[in-house]
Scaffold this motif. Structure first.
Motif, mmCIF file in Angstrom:
data_model
loop_
_atom_site.group_PDB
_atom_site.id
_atom_site.type_symbol
_atom_site.label_atom_id
_atom_site.label_comp_id
_atom_site.label_asym_id
_atom_site.label_seq_id
_atom_site.Cartn_x
_atom_site.Cartn_y
_atom_site.Cartn_z
ATOM 1 N N LYS A 142 0.844 -1.191 0.000
ATOM 2 C CA LYS A 142 0.000 0.000 0.000
ATOM 3 C C LYS A 142 0.882 1.244 0.000
ATOM 4 C CE LYS A 142 -3.502 2.752 0.357
ATOM 5 N NZ LYS A 142 -4.315 3.022 -0.845
ATOM 6 N N VAL A 143 0.498 2.226 -0.802
ATOM 7 C CA VAL A 143 1.219 3.498 -0.864
ATOM 8 C C VAL A 143 0.565 4.489 0.098
ATOM 9 C CG1 VAL A 143 1.853 5.464 -2.311
ATOM 10 C CG2 VAL A 143 1.943 3.136 -3.246
ATOM 11 N N PHE A 144 1.384 5.132 0.917
ATOM 12 C CA PHE A 144 0.904 6.150 1.846
ATOM 13 C C PHE A 144 1.650 7.458 1.625
ATOM 14 C CE2 PHE A 144 -0.334 2.361 4.258
ATOM 15 C CZ PHE A 144 -1.604 2.722 4.693
ATOM 16 N N PRO A 192 -1.326 -3.478 13.037
ATOM 17 C CA PRO A 192 -0.811 -3.676 11.675
ATOM 18 C C PRO A 192 -1.628 -2.889 10.657
ATOM 19 C CG PRO A 192 -2.060 -5.597 12.384
ATOM 20 C CD PRO A 192 -1.948 -4.696 13.582
ATOM 21 N N ILE A 193 -0.967 -2.469 9.602
ATOM 22 C CA ILE A 193 -1.640 -1.742 8.532
ATOM 23 C C ILE A 193 -2.269 -2.752 7.575
ATOM 24 C CG2 ILE A 193 -1.340 -0.187 6.566
ATOM 25 C CD1 ILE A 193 -1.068 1.268 9.141
ATOM 26 N N ASP A 194 -3.541 -3.015 7.768
ATOM 27 C CA ASP A 194 -4.321 -3.804 6.823
ATOM 28 C C ASP A 194 -5.775 -3.364 6.958
ATOM 29 O OD1 ASP A 194 -5.818 -5.607 8.733
ATOM 30 O OD2 ASP A 194 -3.789 -6.281 9.204
ATOM 31 N N VAL A 220 -1.879 9.034 15.155
ATOM 32 C CA VAL A 220 -1.708 9.127 13.710
ATOM 33 C C VAL A 220 -3.089 9.081 13.071
ATOM 34 C CG1 VAL A 220 -1.338 6.632 13.506
ATOM 35 C CG2 VAL A 220 -0.609 8.142 11.652
ATOM 36 N N GLN A 221 -3.326 10.017 12.175
ATOM 37 C CA GLN A 221 -4.603 10.074 11.469
ATOM 38 C C GLN A 221 -4.404 9.374 10.136
ATOM 39 O OE1 GLN A 221 -5.819 11.827 8.660
ATOM 40 N NE2 GLN A 221 -7.991 11.976 9.062
ATOM 41 N N ILE A 222 -5.175 8.309 9.907
ATOM 42 C CA ILE A 222 -4.948 7.445 8.752
ATOM 43 C C ILE A 222 -6.181 7.401 7.857
ATOM 44 C CG2 ILE A 222 -4.298 5.128 7.996
ATOM 45 C CD1 ILE A 222 -3.088 4.630 10.706
ATOM 46 N N GLY A 223 -5.964 7.568 6.553
ATOM 47 C CA GLY A 223 -7.051 7.375 5.598
ATOM 48 C C GLY A 223 -7.484 8.608 4.848
ATOM 49 N N MET A 251 -9.219 3.832 8.609
ATOM 50 C CA MET A 251 -9.454 3.128 7.352
ATOM 51 C C MET A 251 -8.271 3.372 6.427
ATOM 52 S SD MET A 251 -12.258 5.560 5.463
ATOM 53 C CE MET A 251 -11.840 7.229 4.937
ATOM 54 N N MET A 252 -8.176 2.543 5.392
ATOM 55 C CA MET A 252 -7.096 2.707 4.427
ATOM 56 C C MET A 252 -7.319 3.977 3.609
ATOM 57 S SD MET A 252 -4.410 0.756 4.060
ATOM 58 C CE MET A 252 -4.866 -0.950 4.339
ATOM 59 N N GLY A 253 -8.556 4.169 3.160
ATOM 60 C CA GLY A 253 -8.939 5.401 2.473
ATOM 61 C C GLY A 253 -8.026 5.759 1.321
ATOM 62 N N SER A 254 -7.666 7.024 1.251
ATOM 63 C CA SER A 254 -6.832 7.526 0.160
ATOM 64 C C SER A 254 -5.347 7.407 0.453
ATOM 65 C CB SER A 254 -7.182 8.995 -0.127
ATOM 66 O OG SER A 254 -6.988 9.787 1.035
ATOM 67 N N GLY A 255 -5.002 6.774 1.576
ATOM 68 C CA GLY A 255 -3.586 6.551 1.864
ATOM 69 C C GLY A 255 -2.885 7.712 2.541
#
Length: 366
Positions: free
Chosen positions: A124-126, A184-186, A166-169, A196-200
């Motif tokens: 996954k790209v972040f 874990p990041i999944d 950390v704000q993720i998504g 959520m994974m969202g827009s990375g």
């Protein structure tokens, strides 16, 4: 081109926001190279430059935009795979998804499946940003922990501050506290902790960040990007933003009502924008509720971010240098040279310029 061949499509559209001219330029050049080398066959590829509406990340709104209509989501079914662009079956995916296909072809599906977790395969790209020493675009295998990304890839928290969350998504992502940094990041794990994974997007926060203000900041963006089609998103996010603004100003707010409103917006909104917009609010209420309560009951912002809850005074360390007086934009500081100055609280707009300028720690912020 591979996906088009698989489904028998003869036309493809790359939808890119017009705010990214370099991306448009590079994709256009890449398409020309592919045509020159005969890699596309009879596939016709074109670029559609979006007008910047965040809601067009939703697939039906994106299709409407390509057709020249206002970017607004529509009810499903029918799904785009049945009736999509120009009422024809349409395959919609992020470029990130399509980019994985050639690698899988070269290395076989088993190799790809060996990367990641049982339920989330591959990488996954972040966009790693915020209070880290090293930010930027990163590609990590699914299953890597938040802690590893922040500490090893990001180089830890900048300035030696304490890792807070950390704000993720992306703008609609949830805030995960540092206590859950070993998550874990999944897809499944992030959903279980309110993100959520969202827009990375991955924004690292430290102890100088106010979680109430963070929730307000992200909601302000998603509220402005609401297309206005459904009431829950159009009106609900506006009411929720008003409540958060009141909180940042130390005004009374019913936290249970705020939480209930957020849940109703998630349940009743038509598309993903409205359904995920409350995530920053719900996650910060869940993990950092004490900060909300401090804003209400103690008129205090522990991070010193919400200016309406701050006050500045000059203590006995003042040497009367006049530096604070010179930078004050509203002439709220009084005093003669080499004598202790004072701040007129009725004039002070709490901008913090004096606090940042003083070299003698003579300005107290509380």
């Amino acid at each position: 081109a591979i996906a088009a061949r698989a489904i028998g499509a003869r036309e493809g559209v790359l939808y890119i926001r017009a705010e990214y001219p370099l991306a448009v330029q590079r994709i256009r050049a890449a398409i020309e190279i592919c045509y020159e080398r005969g890699l596309l066959g009879d596939l016709k590829l074109s670029i559609m430059e979006g007008a910047g509406a965040f809601v067009c990340g939703e697939e039906t709104a994106l299709l409407a935009s390509i057709e020249g209509k206002r970017g607004m989501p529509s009810l499903r079914p029918p799904y785009p795979a049945e009736e999509g662009l120009w009422d024809k079956p349409t395959l919609i995916n992020n470029v990130e998804t399509y980019a994985a296909i050639p690698w899988i072809f070269r290395n076989e599906a088993g190799a790809y499946s060996s990367i990641g977790t049982a339920g989330s395969k591959g990488t996954k790209v972040f966009a790693l940003t915020g209070k880290v020493n090293r930010g930027g675009l990163i590609e990590v295998p699914m299953g890597m922990t938040i802690r590893h990304i922040v500490e090893q890839i990001g180089g830890g928290i900048a300035g030696g501050a304490k890792f807070k969350a950390v704000q993720i998504g992306g703008p609609s992502g949830g805030c995960v506290p540092a206590s859950l940094a070993d998550t874990p990041i999944d897809y499944e794990s992030l959903l279980s902790v309110g993100a959520m994974m969202g827009s990375g997007g991955m924004v690292v926060l430290d102890e100088t960040d106010c979680m109430v203000d963070i929730a307000r900041y992200f909601l302000e963006f998603t509220q402005a990007q609401s297309c206005g089609k459904c009431t829950y998103c159009r009106v609900g996010t506006k009411r929720m933003l008003e409540m958060l603004t009141d909180l940042c100003e130390g005004k009374p707010c019913d936290l249970d009502a705020l939480e209930n409103l957020a849940k109703q917006i998630k349940a009743g909104s038509l598309c993903g924008l409205g359904k995920t917009a409350p995530n920053p609010v719900l996650s910060t209420l869940h993990y950092f509720r004490e900060e909300y309560e401090e804003h209400i009951h103690h008129k205090k912002c522990r991070a010193g971010v919400c200016s309406a809850l701050l006050s500045y005074t000059i203590n006995d360390k003042c040497v009367g240098c006049g530096a604070c007086k010179r930078v004050c934009p509203v002439d709220a500081i009084e005093g003669t040279r080499k004598e202790k100055h004072r701040i007129d609280q009725n004039k002070c707009i709490k901008c913090g310029q004096c606090y940042q300028t003083c070299k003698f720690s003579a300005i107290t912020r509380a």
